[in-house]
Design a protein around this motif. Sequence first.
Motif, short mmCIF file in Angstrom:
data_model
loop_
_atom_site.label_atom_id
_atom_site.label_comp_id
_atom_site.label_asym_id
_atom_site.label_seq_id
_atom_site.Cartn_x
_atom_site.Cartn_y
_atom_site.Cartn_z
N LEU A 21 0.82 -1.21 0.00
CA LEU A 21 0.00 0.00 0.00
C LEU A 21 0.86 1.27 0.00
O LEU A 21 0.53 2.24 -0.69
CB LEU A 21 -0.97 -0.01 1.18
CG LEU A 21 -2.06 -1.09 1.09
CD1 LEU A 21 -2.89 -1.10 2.37
CD2 LEU A 21 -2.94 -0.88 -0.13
N THR A 22 1.95 1.25 0.75
CA THR A 22 2.86 2.41 0.75
C THR A 22 3.47 2.62 -0.63
O THR A 22 3.52 3.75 -1.13
CB THR A 22 3.97 2.21 1.81
OG1 THR A 22 3.35 2.05 3.09
CG2 THR A 22 4.92 3.38 1.84
N GLY A 24 2.20 1.64 -3.46
CA GLY A 24 1.13 2.07 -4.37
C GLY A 24 0.85 3.55 -4.28
O GLY A 24 0.72 4.24 -5.30
N VAL A 25 0.78 4.07 -3.05
CA VAL A 25 0.54 5.50 -2.86
C VAL A 25 1.71 6.30 -3.41
O VAL A 25 1.52 7.30 -4.11
CB VAL A 25 0.28 5.81 -1.36
CG1 VAL A 25 0.32 7.31 -1.11
CG2 VAL A 25 -1.04 5.22 -0.91
N PHE A 28 1.68 6.30 -7.23
CA PHE A 28 0.61 7.14 -7.74
C PHE A 28 0.97 8.63 -7.61
O PHE A 28 0.80 9.41 -8.55
CB PHE A 28 -0.71 6.85 -7.00
CG PHE A 28 -1.82 7.76 -7.42
CD1 PHE A 28 -2.45 7.58 -8.65
CD2 PHE A 28 -2.23 8.80 -6.61
CE1 PHE A 28 -3.48 8.43 -9.05
CE2 PHE A 28 -3.25 9.65 -7.01
CZ PHE A 28 -3.88 9.47 -8.23
N GLY A 53 -1.04 5.67 -13.06
CA GLY A 53 -0.67 5.63 -11.64
C GLY A 53 -1.78 5.03 -10.80
O GLY A 53 -1.54 4.24 -9.88
N GLY A 54 -3.02 5.39 -11.12
CA GLY A 54 -4.17 4.83 -10.42
C GLY A 54 -4.30 3.33 -10.63
O GLY A 54 -4.61 2.58 -9.69
N PHE A 57 -1.67 1.57 -8.56
CA PHE A 57 -2.12 1.53 -7.16
C PHE A 57 -3.20 0.47 -6.97
O PHE A 57 -3.16 -0.30 -6.00
CB PHE A 57 -2.65 2.89 -6.70
CG PHE A 57 -3.27 2.82 -5.33
CD1 PHE A 57 -2.45 2.81 -4.21
CD2 PHE A 57 -4.64 2.73 -5.17
CE1 PHE A 57 -3.00 2.71 -2.94
CE2 PHE A 57 -5.20 2.63 -3.91
CZ PHE A 57 -4.38 2.61 -2.79
N TRP A 58 -4.16 0.37 -7.88
CA TRP A 58 -5.25 -0.61 -7.77
C TRP A 58 -4.70 -2.03 -7.77
O TRP A 58 -5.14 -2.86 -6.97
CB TRP A 58 -6.25 -0.42 -8.92
CG TRP A 58 -7.38 -1.37 -8.86
CD1 TRP A 58 -8.51 -1.27 -8.08
CD2 TRP A 58 -7.51 -2.60 -9.58
NE1 TRP A 58 -9.32 -2.36 -8.28
CE2 TRP A 58 -8.73 -3.19 -9.20
CE3 TRP A 58 -6.71 -3.24 -10.52
CZ2 TRP A 58 -9.16 -4.40 -9.72
CZ3 TRP A 58 -7.15 -4.46 -11.04
CH2 TRP A 58 -8.36 -5.02 -10.64
N ALA A 61 -3.12 -2.66 -4.47
CA ALA A 61 -4.16 -2.79 -3.44
C ALA A 61 -4.83 -4.16 -3.52
O ALA A 61 -5.18 -4.75 -2.48
CB ALA A 61 -5.19 -1.67 -3.61
#
Length: 151
Positions: A21-22, A24-25, A28, A53-54, A57-58, A61
């Motif tokens: 998650l880190t 991914g953020v 993005f 980028g989204g 991240f998806w 996630a």
Amino acid sequence: MSDLPTLPVTFRPGRTRAVLLTAGVAIFVVISVVALLLEQLGPGERLSFIVTGGLIFWVLAQLARVRVVADDSGVTVVNIAGKRRLDWAEIVQVNLRPGDPWVFLNLSDGTSLPALGIQPGIARERAIADARTLRALVEARSVRDPEQDQG
């Protein structure tokens, strides 16, 4: 059996989840900032950077959502692409052998189901402890054949 956890209990790779998650953020944000700072990009190109980028991240996630949830009536395995609900009696064996990337559940129909929620990647000792706990829960909650006890 007093060392068994109170149900419901959720097993998930906490450190791996935090890293995914880190990352991914961060990815993005970096891609979005680059898209906004590059002056030669048009609005459509900027949007495509941000959407990319989204999407990254998806995907990360989705990798981070894996878990195994044990409750009074059975086990729910949430993997990357799906979710499966199992009754306690359907689980014959819980396996985490050396070198396995995650736990495998041997099922009463002869198949094996990967349970990505327990994986020794970053936190090996935690995964081994979680696999032992799930194995103990399965043994305590599975319906036993009375004829086996007489033999």
